[in-house]
Scaffold this motif. Structure first.
Motif, PDB file in Angstrom:
ATOM      1  N   GLY A 156      -2.493   5.737  -0.800  1.00 11.41           N
ATOM      2  CA  GLY A 156      -3.638   4.867  -0.584  1.00 11.41           C
ATOM      3  C   GLY A 156      -3.911   3.881  -1.693  1.00 11.41           C
ATOM      4  O   GLY A 156      -4.866   3.096  -1.617  1.00 11.41           O
TER       5      GLY A 156
ATOM      6  N   LEU B 171       0.844  -1.188   0.000  1.00 13.58           N
ATOM      7  CA  LEU B 171       0.000   0.000   0.000  1.00 13.58           C
ATOM      8  C   LEU B 171       0.881   1.240   0.000  1.00 13.58           C
ATOM      9  O   LEU B 171       1.696   1.441   0.916  1.00 13.58           O
TER      10      LEU B 171
ATOM     11  N   PRO C 108      -8.690  -1.278  -1.619  1.00 13.73           N
ATOM     12  CA  PRO C 108      -8.140  -0.042  -2.187  1.00 13.73           C
ATOM     13  C   PRO C 108      -7.952  -0.153  -3.699  1.00 13.73           C
ATOM     14  O   PRO C 108      -7.972  -1.248  -4.266  1.00 13.73           O
ATOM     15  N   ASP C 109      -7.780   1.002  -4.338  1.00 10.89           N
ATOM     16  CA  ASP C 109      -7.411   1.034  -5.744  1.00 10.89           C
ATOM     17  C   ASP C 109      -6.139   0.222  -5.949  1.00 10.89           C
ATOM     18  O   ASP C 109      -5.332   0.055  -5.020  1.00 10.89           O
TER      19      ASP C 109
END
Length: 236
Positions: free
Chosen positions: A14, A10, A46-47
């Motif tokens: 983000g 990560l 998350p993306d």
């Protein structure tokens, strides 16, 4: 899904990054993208920027024409993305970019433009001048004979404002594998690679250079590039 997420890193912005250096089957990657797209939409993951490569495969976009499939020597998979036929295989680096555009500018055209720019800027880091072209969507450069040739392909899908698919860049693939199709439906243009241009770049080197520009790419998604396209759209 949870096991795959554990393999990710990560970033401070983000967005998660996953890098695979063993080939991942195209069908497996497509299934995972679909599941991850849903998870991002529901706020459960998350993306993601996923960098990988596939065993040899031909993929068909929503505009693929039967006449453009010349020799189905490899598996042929309907991808669900925009565009026509393309080839993926060893020596070609894939970037799947799953981004929630609801949290950004909600601009499909701007997303594709930023994606192209990300690849163009990274190629420049290795001394390769490349560009967008009226010949077709994708990344183009000057081949060893001086002709315009495609070195990278772009293909995306947007589902409920969450992106899928992304780009491919030819590091050192077997270019003869492209002869089984009319790449992206453009018969009069060739395909090239960094290796053909005399530039040796490993998958790891490419990934590091690309990710060094990730913040720059993501920043571009904060600003709309009008006119804004519809949310359920495809770009080749």
């Amino acid at each position: 899904m949870q096991d795959a997420i554990k393999a990710e890193i990560l970033l401070e912005n983000g967005v998660a990054v996953r890098r695979d250096y063993e080939p991942v089957s195209y069908r497996e990657a497509l299934d995972y993208q679909t599941a991850r797209n849903n998870a991002i939409y529901e706020g459960l993951a998350p993306d993601l920027i996923w960098l990988l490569e596939h065993p040899p495969v031909y993929t068909a976009g929503t505009s693929a024409k039967a006449d453009d499939m010349l020799d189905p020597r490899f598996d042929v998979v309907e991808a669900g993305r925009g565009g026509k036929y393309t080839y993926h295989g060893p020596g070609q680096r894939i970037g799947y970019v799953l981004i929630d555009l609801k949290q950004r500018a909600r601009d499909v055209r701007g997303f594709v433009h930023a994606l192209e720019g990300w690849v163009i800027d990274t190629l420049a880091d290795f001394g390769v001048e490349s560009w967008r072209s009226e010949a077709g969507v994708g990344i183009w450069t000057r081949d060893i004979d001086g002709s315009e040739a495609k070195i990278g392909a772009i293909g995306v899908r947007i589902r409920r404002w969450v992106t899928m698919h992304g780009f491919s860049v030819n590091l050192n693939p077997d270019l003869s594998h492209f002869t089984g199709i009319v790449p992206c439906g453009i018969a009069e243009k060739g395909v090239t690679s960094l290796a053909r241009l005399g530039i040796s770049v490993s998958a790891q080197q490419w990934d590091e250079a690309l990710l060094a520009r990730a913040d720059q790419f993501l920043a571009k998604l904060e600003q709309a590039c009008p006119p804004v396209a519809t949310s359920e759209g495809n770009q080749a």
